[in-house]
Design a protein around this motif. Structure first.
Motif, PDB file in Angstrom:
ATOM      1  N   HIS A  22      -1.972 105.788  18.364  1.00 45.37           N
ATOM      2  CA  HIS A  22      -2.035 105.957  19.010  1.00 45.37           C
ATOM      3  C   HIS A  22      -4.191 106.248  19.053  1.00 45.37           C
ATOM      4  O   HIS A  22      -4.772 105.661  19.582  1.00 45.37           O
ATOM      5  CB  HIS A  22      -1.575 108.117  19.642  1.00 45.37           C
ATOM      6  N   HIS A  69     -10.182 109.634  25.546  1.00 46.85           N
ATOM      7  CA  HIS A  69      -9.288 110.210  23.902  1.00 46.85           C
ATOM      8  C   HIS A  69     -10.359 110.606  23.142  1.00 46.85           C
ATOM      9  O   HIS A  69     -10.248 111.668  22.630  1.00 46.85           O
ATOM     10  CB  HIS A  69      -9.105 108.758  23.760  1.00 46.85           C
ATOM     11  N   TRP A 119      -3.978 110.388  32.979  1.00 50.77           N
ATOM     12  CA  TRP A 119      -3.904 111.739  32.753  1.00 50.77           C
ATOM     13  C   TRP A 119      -4.090 112.075  34.094  1.00 50.77           C
ATOM     14  O   TRP A 119      -4.304 112.938  34.990  1.00 50.77           O
ATOM     15  CB  TRP A 119      -5.454 111.868  32.268  1.00 50.77           C
ATOM     16  N   ASP A 153      -2.554 113.227  28.411  1.00 51.40           N
ATOM     17  CA  ASP A 153      -2.297 112.093  28.272  1.00 51.40           C
ATOM     18  C   ASP A 153      -0.861 111.542  28.605  1.00 51.40           C
ATOM     19  O   ASP A 153      -0.474 111.296  28.088  1.00 51.40           O
ATOM     20  CB  ASP A 153      -2.722 111.166  26.359  1.00 51.40           C
ATOM     21  N   HIS A 157       1.813 105.180  25.904  1.00 49.97           N
ATOM     22  CA  HIS A 157       1.948 105.722  23.692  1.00 49.97           C
ATOM     23  C   HIS A 157       1.319 106.016  22.924  1.00 49.97           C
ATOM     24  O   HIS A 157       1.505 106.942  22.173  1.00 49.97           O
ATOM     25  CB  HIS A 157       0.813 104.916  24.067  1.00 49.97           C
TER      26      HIS A 157
HETATM   27 MN    MN Z   1      -3.585 107.779  24.713  1.00 49.03          MN
END
Ligand code: MN
Length: 188
Positions: A22, A69, A119, A153, A157
């Motif tokens: 990630h 992120h 998100w 998130d 992934h």
């Molecule tokens: Mn992500």
């Protein structure tokens, strides 16, 4: 950005393998993509928030994912000092969601029901009122004039190596590693 914790620190909520992919692969790719797109774009000196509010296309998508992120990885701790917020943030959560428990349920539901990649966010508006929003793909609440405080998130992934299709299980586990001191500072 450097991680504020060791890659294996959040295990088993988030495994080292997930962190390695990630942070080390997915986020790194967004950074490399943005760096390749910036020259000649007019956004070379802009902040991430400025880019996310003004750019379009690949520049917007990659900058959005970098901003998202940074807020995501920056909110975790191996051993949070407390398991729920205190002070003004705690008061606002009780005022706007009735209770911390009701807030967590609403936040998890928003994450579980977001269709596709995206998100879920807790944000504050200009008056300090708290809102939960679902944002698709690389979107961020700053685009709506909101201040982002907390995010999960829900791109696959973020959880697939550890939880496969069990996104709700991943979301309910994340509370264990939220550093509420960080979220409180973002709110003030
Ligand atoms: Mn992500």
């Amino acid at each position: 950005m450097a991680l504020p914790f060791e890659a294996d620190a959040l295990n088993p909520v988030i495994s080292r393998e997930t962190i390695d992919f990630h942070h080390g692969k997915h986020l790194a790719a967004y950074v490399n993509n943005l760096n390749a797109l910036l020259p000649g774009s007019g956004f070379e000196e802009a902040t991430l928030i400025e880019i996310v509010c003004k750019a379009t296309g690949g520049i917007l998508n990659n900058a959005g994912q970098i901003l998202n992120h940074e807020l995501y990885f920056g909110q975790f701790s191996e051993k949070p000092a407390k398991t729920e917020p205190a002070g003004k943030l705690a008061e606002a959560i009780e005022r706007d969601f009735d209770s911390f428990t009701a807030f967590k349920e609403a936040f998890q539901k928003a994450g579980a029901t977001l269709f596709g990649s995206g998100w879920v966010w807790l944000s504050a508006d200009k008056e300090g009122k708290l809102v939960i929003t679902q944002e698709t793909n690389a979107a961020n609440p700053v685009q709506k004039g909101l201040k982002p405080l907390l995010t999960f998130d829900v791109w696959e992934h973020a959880y697939y190596l550890d939880y496969q299709n069990r996104r709700p299980d991943h979301l309910s586990a994340l509370w264990q590693i939220i550093d509420w001191d960080v979220i409180e500072k973002r709110y003030l």
